[in-house]
Design a protein around this motif. Structure first.
Motif, PDB file in Angstrom:
ATOM      1  N   ALA A 226       0.830  -1.226   0.000  1.00  0.00           N
ATOM      2  CA  ALA A 226       0.000   0.000   0.000  1.00  0.00           C
ATOM      3  C   ALA A 226       0.852   1.259   0.000  1.00  0.00           C
ATOM      4  N   THR A 227       1.979   1.241   0.739  1.00  0.00           N
ATOM      5  CA  THR A 227       2.816   2.448   0.790  1.00  0.00           C
ATOM      6  C   THR A 227       3.939   2.390  -0.241  1.00  0.00           C
ATOM      7  N   ASP A 228       4.164   1.193  -0.841  1.00  0.00           N
ATOM      8  CA  ASP A 228       5.188   0.991  -1.870  1.00  0.00           C
ATOM      9  C   ASP A 228       6.587   1.366  -1.366  1.00  0.00           C
ATOM     10  N   LYS A 229       6.884   0.986  -0.123  1.00  0.00           N
ATOM     11  CA  LYS A 229       8.214   1.267   0.420  1.00  0.00           C
ATOM     12  C   LYS A 229       8.897  -0.049   0.761  1.00  0.00           C
ATOM     13  N   SER A 230      10.230  -0.063   0.616  1.00  0.00           N
ATOM     14  CA  SER A 230      10.994  -1.289   0.894  1.00  0.00           C
ATOM     15  C   SER A 230      11.812  -1.124   2.165  1.00  0.00           C
TER      16      SER A 230
END
Length: 598
Positions: A226-230
């Motif tokens: 959902a936040t597209d963070k790694s």
């Protein structure tokens, strides 16, 4: 994977959920005698005092049955309606649910609404009749109610007592025999559901997840969809009473993940965790951003504490990502914050935590909900109105929409009339009436959320002598005829007392507000007019009379003109005072507006 069981416990408030969880932990020897305490999974003082679960908890138990070892993951859920989204995500992480019903109180509103949530997720339901040891228990009748509700057999209902531990072995056996093992693919890409997160001041946010497919390893690079963070998985492990670090957690199991995230808003409940290099193609369905339902202003009592209040709110937000706030200022109260809460209980808890954990004394304004205002411009603009003072001028307004809810009330048949008249007074429209038994009725209403925000729950308990249980779900926005009622003190509008009210009720509420304020505002040396207005039209007025000094006391006998001269002189002085004087509004006045019916 065939020896893992994931389950949650669903119940109405105060039906013995936390106590039963304590007995399960003791029986499976997950906790030692030294660690024993009541409501073990509720670790906040507030939770213990009020006897409610605010933050859900997960814990893993090991249990041996017929020579086989089983791993049981209990994913606890908060019981209150404000946290229903968290409940829905916890339920989505399970394959089964223990449905607990109090043998003395029978089925209540949240029992049914949480049951529907569990059935939507295809969970195996194990009905448990709790508190059978109470003298007021009525096991035969309540068992019939459960059989009618679930359509199960009588022998499937397990009688138990969270206090004495009766029936606990049968419950554990039923969990293993009736709840299916998790179905997941180990060789597919990682796909895990986040169902909760907690903030640890030393290690950042700890994310609780359930692995659906694949596995998650320590040191792996993972991504939140959902936040597209790694992030890197610094540590993964399972949740006993204390965290137990592991190298890898496989499909079907429940665990925690630490990635060093410092901001709770980056971890969203319901999000999907996957592998950065080999991501899954489909996210887990059902994710939504938590939307605040009730808005209120929070102001420091002393304006110098504004920065301290900001720091306290930011620290609180680390623990509770569903709290949203933004700075705002008010002519009456100075600088403060406009805060969004999930519901009235959530608002009370935040207020109490600010006072306890941060020693902040705050003033809270009248809570209200979020409206949509449509302007007459072409194309029409939609303005989101969280504060009554943001409502545009009536001349430029096309229409206003307000949020509606579907309210479910379960009560004894004797109180149906009282409950109906209360709901109709609150602009409710009855949609359904079902007799669950000859004694108990389920009523469904469509109601505006704004009407239940203030005193609805207290009044419902009063008219039903405590026998009504209440639950609600949002059903979207509907057009309403709303007007803004402003309160003017000494001809000055007080923005903190403005309210958006349905046009039909505006006159009576405006009048009651003026009468209430007249009682509460202390008398000054001059008259204080208290007015309620819609736009430029005054709809009600009360006057707090001036404290008067008897200036004619020294005139005995003589001409009337001497008295008149002194009175005229006093009148001029009072007029001048009224022009320069300002009116102090006590804190009770802000709260009293909520309790107009008392």
């Amino acid at each position: 994977m065939k020896n893992i069981r994931n389950f949650c416990i669903i119940a109405h408030i105060d039906h013995g959920k936390s106590t039963l969880a304590d007995r399960l932990l003791e029986f499976t020897k997950t906790i030692t005698d030294r660690e024993k305490q009541d409501q073990l999974l509720d670790n906040m003082d507030l939770e213990r005092e009020r006897g409610i679960t605010i933050k859900s908890h997960a814990i893993q138990m090991d249990y041996e049955l017929n020579g086989e070892q089983y791993v049981l993951n209990l994913i606890d859920t908060p019981g209150h309606v404000d946290f229903s989204y968290e409940v829905s995500r916890s339920i989505a992480a399970c394959e089964g649910a223990l449905l607990i019903v109090d043998a003395a109180q029978s089925i209540q509103a949240q029992t049914i609404s949480n049951l529907y949530l569990a059935l939507e997720n295809d969970l195996e339901i194990i009905p448990i009749l709790n508190k059978v040891d109470l003298p007021s228990a009525n096991p035969e009748e309540v068992t019939d109610d459960i059989v009618d509700l679930l359509g199960c057999k009588r022998e499937e209902v397990i009688p138990a007592s969270g206090k004495t531990g009766f029936g606990i072995p049968e419950i554990l056996q039923a969990i293993i025999e009736r709840i299916p093992a998790p179905s997941g693919q180990l060789n597919e890409p990682l796909r895990a559901l986040i169902f909760d997160s907690v903030y640890n001041p030393f290690r950042g946010v700890e994310t609780y997840f359930r692995v659906i497919n694949g596995s998650i390893k320590k040191g792996q690079q993972i991504k939140f969809i959902a936040t597209d963070k790694s992030y890197f998985a610094d540590e993964v492990g399972t949740l006993k009473l204390k965290q137990l670090p592991k190298k890898e957690i496989f499909a079907g199991d429940v665990g925690y993940l630490i990635t060093g995230i410092k901001d709770a808003r980056e971890v969203k409940v319901g999000d999907t965790i996957t592998d950065t290099k080999n991501p899954t193609t489909e996210a887990i369905a059902g994710f939504e951003d938590v939307k605040p339902m009730v808005f209120a202003g929070i102001y420091p009592v002393d304006t110098e504490d504004y920065e301290e209040l900001r720091n306290s709110m930011e620290k609180l937000q680390l623990n509770d990502a569903s709290l949203v706030f933004q700075p705002e200022s008010s002519a009456a109260l100075g600088f403060g914050f406009r805060c969004g809460f999930l519901g009235m209980l959530h608002m009370e808890i935040i207020q109490e935590r600010l006072e306890r954990e941060f020693n902040m004394t705050v003033i809270t304004t009248v809570p209200n909900v979020s409206y949509h205002a449509f302007t007459r411009k072409k194309p029409s603009e939609i303005l989101i109105v969280n504060n009554p003072s943001d409502l545009p001028d009536p001349s430029s307004l096309d229409r206003v929409e307000e949020p509606y809810i579907k309210a479910t009330i379960i009560t004894k048949s004797d109180f149906v009339g009282n409950v109906m008249s209360l709901c109709i007074e609150k602009r409710g429209i009855i949609t359904n009436q079902t007799y669950l038994t000859t004694e108990r009725v389920e009523l469904s209403f469509d109601m505006p959320l704004a009407e239940i925000v203030f005193d609805f729950y207290d009044r419902l308990k009063t008219v039903s002598k405590g026998y009504a249980s209440f639950d609600y779900t949002p059903i979207g926005m509907r057009t309403s005829k709303l007007v803004r009622v402003d309160i003017l003190l000494n001809s000055q509008p007080v923005d903190a007392l403005s309210a958006l009210i349905h046009a039909d009720n505006a006159h009576s509420i405006g009048k009651r507000m003026c009468e209430k304020l007249k009682e509460l505002i202390p008398r000054q040396q001059f008259d204080i007019p208290i007015q309620a207005a819609i736009g430029a039209k005054i709809i009600s007025r009360e006057t707090t009379k001036a404290l008067r000094k008897d200036v004619t006391a020294k005139c005995y006998g003589g001409d009337i003109s001497r008295k008149r001269k002194l009175l005229e002189k006093q009148k001029k002085g009072k007029k001048r005072m009224r022009q320069v004087g300002n009116v102090e509004i006590p804190q009770e006045a802000f709260m009293a507006v909520l309790k107009l019916n008392d």
